[in-house]
Every structure is written in structure tokens, then in C-alpha cells.
Design a protein around this motif. Structure first.
Motif, PDB file in Angstrom:
ATOM      1  N   HIS A  40       0.834  -1.198   0.000  1.00 29.84           N
ATOM      2  CA  HIS A  40       0.000   0.000   0.000  1.00 29.84           C
ATOM      3  C   HIS A  40       0.868   1.246   0.000  1.00 29.84           C
ATOM      4  O   HIS A  40       1.865   1.311   0.712  1.00 29.84           O
ATOM      5  N   ALA A  41       0.482   2.216  -0.809  1.00 26.90           N
ATOM      6  CA  ALA A  41       1.122   3.533  -0.821  1.00 26.90           C
ATOM      7  C   ALA A  41       0.010   4.569  -0.931  1.00 26.90           C
ATOM      8  O   ALA A  41      -1.002   4.327  -1.578  1.00 26.90           O
ATOM      9  N   ASP A  42       0.210   5.724  -0.295  1.00 29.68           N
ATOM     10  CA  ASP A  42      -0.836   6.737  -0.329  1.00 29.68           C
ATOM     11  C   ASP A  42      -0.420   8.023  -1.051  1.00 29.68           C
ATOM     12  O   ASP A  42      -1.155   9.002  -1.046  1.00 29.68           O
ATOM     13  N   SER A  43       0.770   8.018  -1.690  1.00 27.66           N
ATOM     14  CA  SER A  43       1.251   9.204  -2.394  1.00 27.66           C
ATOM     15  C   SER A  43       2.335   8.794  -3.383  1.00 27.66           C
ATOM     16  O   SER A  43       2.817   7.658  -3.358  1.00 27.66           O
ATOM     17  N   LEU A  44       2.751   9.737  -4.219  1.00 30.53           N
ATOM     18  CA  LEU A  44       3.818   9.470  -5.177  1.00 30.53           C
ATOM     19  C   LEU A  44       5.123   9.140  -4.464  1.00 30.53           C
ATOM     20  O   LEU A  44       5.823   8.199  -4.848  1.00 30.53           O
ATOM     21  N   SER A  45       5.435   9.865  -3.400  1.00 28.90           N
ATOM     22  CA  SER A  45       6.680   9.578  -2.670  1.00 28.90           C
ATOM     23  C   SER A  45       6.638   8.187  -2.027  1.00 28.90           C
ATOM     24  O   SER A  45       7.646   7.481  -2.001  1.00 28.90           O
ATOM     25  N   ALA A  46       5.478   7.773  -1.544  1.00 30.98           N
ATOM     26  CA  ALA A  46       5.338   6.426  -0.974  1.00 30.98           C
ATOM     27  C   ALA A  46       5.470   5.362  -2.067  1.00 30.98           C
ATOM     28  O   ALA A  46       6.059   4.302  -1.844  1.00 30.98           O
ATOM     29  N   VAL A  47       4.958   5.646  -3.271  1.00 31.30           N
ATOM     30  CA  VAL A  47       5.108   4.726  -4.404  1.00 31.30           C
ATOM     31  C   VAL A  47       6.591   4.549  -4.723  1.00 31.30           C
ATOM     32  O   VAL A  47       7.079   3.435  -4.902  1.00 31.30           O
ATOM     33  N   GLN A  48       7.312   5.656  -4.777  1.00 33.80           N
ATOM     34  CA  GLN A  48       8.745   5.592  -5.087  1.00 33.80           C
ATOM     35  C   GLN A  48       9.511   4.829  -4.011  1.00 33.80           C
ATOM     36  O   GLN A  48      10.425   4.078  -4.326  1.00 33.80           O
ATOM     37  N   ALA A  49       9.110   4.965  -2.757  1.00 33.51           N
ATOM     38  CA  ALA A  49       9.758   4.219  -1.674  1.00 33.51           C
ATOM     39  C   ALA A  49       9.494   2.717  -1.822  1.00 33.51           C
ATOM     40  O   ALA A  49      10.392   1.900  -1.615  1.00 33.51           O
ATOM     41  N   VAL A  50       8.278   2.339  -2.191  1.00 36.21           N
ATOM     42  CA  VAL A  50       7.956   0.929  -2.395  1.00 36.21           C
ATOM     43  C   VAL A  50       8.768   0.369  -3.564  1.00 36.21           C
ATOM     44  O   VAL A  50       9.323  -0.720  -3.482  1.00 36.21           O
ATOM     45  N   ASN A  70      -1.115  13.836  -8.306  1.00 40.85           N
ATOM     46  CA  ASN A  70      -2.326  13.038  -8.493  1.00 40.85           C
ATOM     47  C   ASN A  70      -1.955  11.646  -8.991  1.00 40.85           C
ATOM     48  O   ASN A  70      -0.780  11.326  -9.197  1.00 40.85           O
ATOM     49  N   GLY A  71      -2.952  10.820  -9.198  1.00 44.81           N
ATOM     50  CA  GLY A  71      -2.718   9.445  -9.612  1.00 44.81           C
ATOM     51  C   GLY A  71      -2.042   9.311 -10.967  1.00 44.81           C
ATOM     52  O   GLY A  71      -1.339   8.333 -11.220  1.00 44.81           O
ATOM     53  N   LEU A  72      -2.231  10.296 -11.853  1.00 44.00           N
ATOM     54  CA  LEU A  72      -1.586  10.221 -13.166  1.00 44.00           C
ATOM     55  C   LEU A  72      -0.066  10.266 -13.039  1.00 44.00           C
ATOM     56  O   LEU A  72       0.645   9.586 -13.777  1.00 44.00           O
ATOM     57  N   ALA A  73       0.435  11.044 -12.080  1.00 44.51           N
ATOM     58  CA  ALA A  73       1.889  11.079 -11.842  1.00 44.51           C
ATOM     59  C   ALA A  73       2.368   9.721 -11.336  1.00 44.51           C
ATOM     60  O   ALA A  73       3.462   9.263 -11.701  1.00 44.51           O
ATOM     61  N   CYS A  74       1.558   9.056 -10.546  1.00 51.08           N
ATOM     62  CA  CYS A  74       1.905   7.712 -10.063  1.00 51.08           C
ATOM     63  C   CYS A  74       1.903   6.715 -11.207  1.00 51.08           C
ATOM     64  O   CYS A  74       2.784   5.849 -11.286  1.00 51.08           O
ATOM     65  N   VAL A  75       0.928   6.828 -12.120  1.00 48.08           N
ATOM     66  CA  VAL A  75       0.877   5.940 -13.288  1.00 48.08           C
ATOM     67  C   VAL A  75       2.149   6.125 -14.109  1.00 48.08           C
ATOM     68  O   VAL A  75       2.779   5.150 -14.530  1.00 48.08           O
ATOM     69  N   ARG A  76       2.534   7.374 -14.334  1.00 49.95           N
ATOM     70  CA  ARG A  76       3.755   7.656 -15.101  1.00 49.95           C
ATOM     71  C   ARG A  76       4.977   7.022 -14.430  1.00 49.95           C
ATOM     72  O   ARG A  76       5.790   6.372 -15.084  1.00 49.95           O
ATOM     73  N   ALA A  77       5.104   7.187 -13.117  1.00 47.81           N
ATOM     74  CA  ALA A  77       6.248   6.631 -12.386  1.00 47.81           C
ATOM     75  C   ALA A  77       6.244   5.106 -12.428  1.00 47.81           C
ATOM     76  O   ALA A  77       7.298   4.483 -12.620  1.00 47.81           O
ATOM     77  N   LEU A  78       5.092   4.496 -12.269  1.00 50.26           N
ATOM     78  CA  LEU A  78       4.996   3.031 -12.302  1.00 50.26           C
ATOM     79  C   LEU A  78       5.338   2.485 -13.688  1.00 50.26           C
ATOM     80  O   LEU A  78       6.038   1.487 -13.818  1.00 50.26           O
ATOM     81  N   HIS A  79       4.839   3.146 -14.721  1.00 50.90           N
ATOM     82  CA  HIS A  79       5.119   2.694 -16.089  1.00 50.90           C
ATOM     83  C   HIS A  79       6.605   2.878 -16.433  1.00 50.90           C
ATOM     84  O   HIS A  79       7.189   2.030 -17.108  1.00 50.90           O
ATOM     85  N   ALA A  80       7.199   3.950 -15.947  1.00 46.70           N
ATOM     86  CA  ALA A  80       8.634   4.164 -16.176  1.00 46.70           C
ATOM     87  C   ALA A  80       9.455   3.102 -15.447  1.00 46.70           C
ATOM     88  O   ALA A  80      10.502   2.666 -15.938  1.00 46.70           O
ATOM     89  N   PHE A  81       8.988   2.664 -14.290  1.00 46.24           N
ATOM     90  CA  PHE A  81       9.675   1.632 -13.510  1.00 46.24           C
ATOM     91  C   PHE A  81       9.653   0.295 -14.239  1.00 46.24           C
ATOM     92  O   PHE A  81      10.660  -0.415 -14.295  1.00 46.24           O
ATOM     93  N   ASP A  82       8.483  -0.077 -14.791  1.00 38.70           N
ATOM     94  CA  ASP A  82       8.344  -1.360 -15.485  1.00 38.70           C
ATOM     95  C   ASP A  82       7.207  -1.241 -16.495  1.00 38.70           C
ATOM     96  O   ASP A  82       6.037  -1.142 -16.106  1.00 38.70           O
ATOM     97  N   GLU A  83       7.546  -1.285 -17.773  1.00 36.67           N
ATOM     98  CA  GLU A  83       6.531  -1.141 -18.819  1.00 36.67           C
ATOM     99  C   GLU A  83       5.545  -2.306 -18.852  1.00 36.67           C
ATOM    100  O   GLU A  83       4.458  -2.181 -19.406  1.00 36.67           O
TER     101      GLU A  83
END
Length: 184
Positions: A40-50, A70-83
Motif C-alpha cells: 500500500h502507498a498513499d502518495s507518489l513519494s510512498a510509491v517511489q519508496a515501495v 495526483n494518480g496520473l503522476a503515479c501511473v507515469r512513475a509506475l510505467h517508467a519503472f516497469d513497462e
């Protein structure tokens, strides 16, 4: 960020990006009962930590998050991490503009709330488009077009109500009333 579930099934590691703690707990429990490991993550910074320590295979991202992004920034970060990461965007503020942006940024599906675990798992299974979708003969109404334009501007402004109202040329309270009137 919490890890729940069993540690043995790496091909079913779900990252849940949701700032509503009660909803996140409920969804995490439901996925855990189905054999998923849930982070679970509740923000972009928490996503990056995970992402610094884990490699999720799937993600469910809420479009509207409190805080810096917002969630779109998280989607971008997740997709950049692993397509190959399967990302489903889940939102109570659905619009065509944000759906298109989410898919462009790497989401495989976009679901409007309320959606349950069955809906989300089915969305993970539908990674390819289909031409079997029934087309409607009804043209969009003025209200629908207005609703979509409002959400397009909201997405552009990072869901800043005051800035969106300024760009739309309406009072902030008027925009707030319109958003409260037509919750998806």
C-alpha cells in the motif's frame, strides 16, 4: 506502506495506491483473500519508496490523491519503472480526458468507482483492446460535454479547484456545486 499476505507468490504482487485508508484496507483484505500479496502507498513519494525495495506485477491507482501529485503522476512513475506492470486507474471522478491520459501514461484499464475486486481482476485480464464494444447511437449531451471539459481542466491543474474554476471562467463555489451534483 504495508505488506500483507503471503510471501511465496511473486507473480501476484499488487501495489495499491489509495489515500483513503478505510477503502485501501477493505480492498487489500479482499485481494489478500484471493491469494495476492498487497503493498500500500498513499502518495507518489510512498510509491517511489515501495519501488526502491519491491517489484509489483500489478497496480491499482486512485486518480485523485491528497498531497503533492495526483494518480496520473503515479501511473507515469509506475510505467517508467516497469513497462510490463499492469496498471488499473480507479476513480470517483471519471472523465474521457483523464481516461485517455491514464492510458497514454501506461494504464491498461480505467474504472469508475464503485468498482469491486472482481471488476479490477477482470480489468487486469483485459490488457488488449477489442472491437466488440457496442457503439451507442446517442450523441453526447451538452451536460456530458461540460462534465468532460471540467474534468479535463481539473486534470490539467492537478485537481486544484480554484485554478480549474479560474481557467473555466466560473466561480469556485459554482464549480464545487457542479462537482458535488454529479458524483460518479
Amino acid at each position: 506502506m504495508d505488506t500483507t499476505g503471503e510471501e511465496d507468490d511473486d507473480d501476484r504482487l499488487l501495489l495499491l495506491v489509495e489515500d483513503d485508508e478505510a477503502f485501501a484496507r477493505t480492498l487489500a483484505r479482499s485481494f489478500t483473500r484471493r491469494g495476492w500479496r498487497v503493498l500500500h502507498a498513499d502518495s507518489l513519494s510512498a510509491v517511489q519508496a515501495v519501488l526502491a525495495t519491491q517489484h509489483p506485477t500489478h497496480a491499482v491507482v486512485d486518480l485523485k490523491l491528497r498531497g503533492e501529485a495526483n494518480g496520473l503522476a503515479c501511473v507515469r512513475a509506475l510505467h517508467a519503472f516497469d513497462e510490463d506492470l499492469l496498471i488499473v486507474v480507479l476513480t470517483g471522478y471519471a472523465s474521457i480526458a483523464t481516461a485517455v491520459q491514464a492510458v497514454k501514461l501506461g494504464a491498461c484499464q480505467y474504472l469508475a468507482k464503485p468498482s469491486n475486486t472482481d471488476d479490477i481482476e477482470a480489468a487486469f485480464a483485459r490488457t488488449e483492446g477489442t472491437d466488440a464494444v457496442e457503439l451507442t447511437q446517442r450523441a453526447s449531451s451538452i451536460k456530458t460535454l461540460e462534465w468532460e471539459r471540467i474534468h479535463e481542466v481539473l486534470a490539467e491543474t492537478g485537481f486544484n479547484i480554484s485554478e480549474a474554476a479560474r481557467r473555466l471562467g466560473m466561480h469556485r463555489r459554482t464549480l464545487t456545486r457542479k462537482l458535488d451534483k454529479r458524483r460518479v
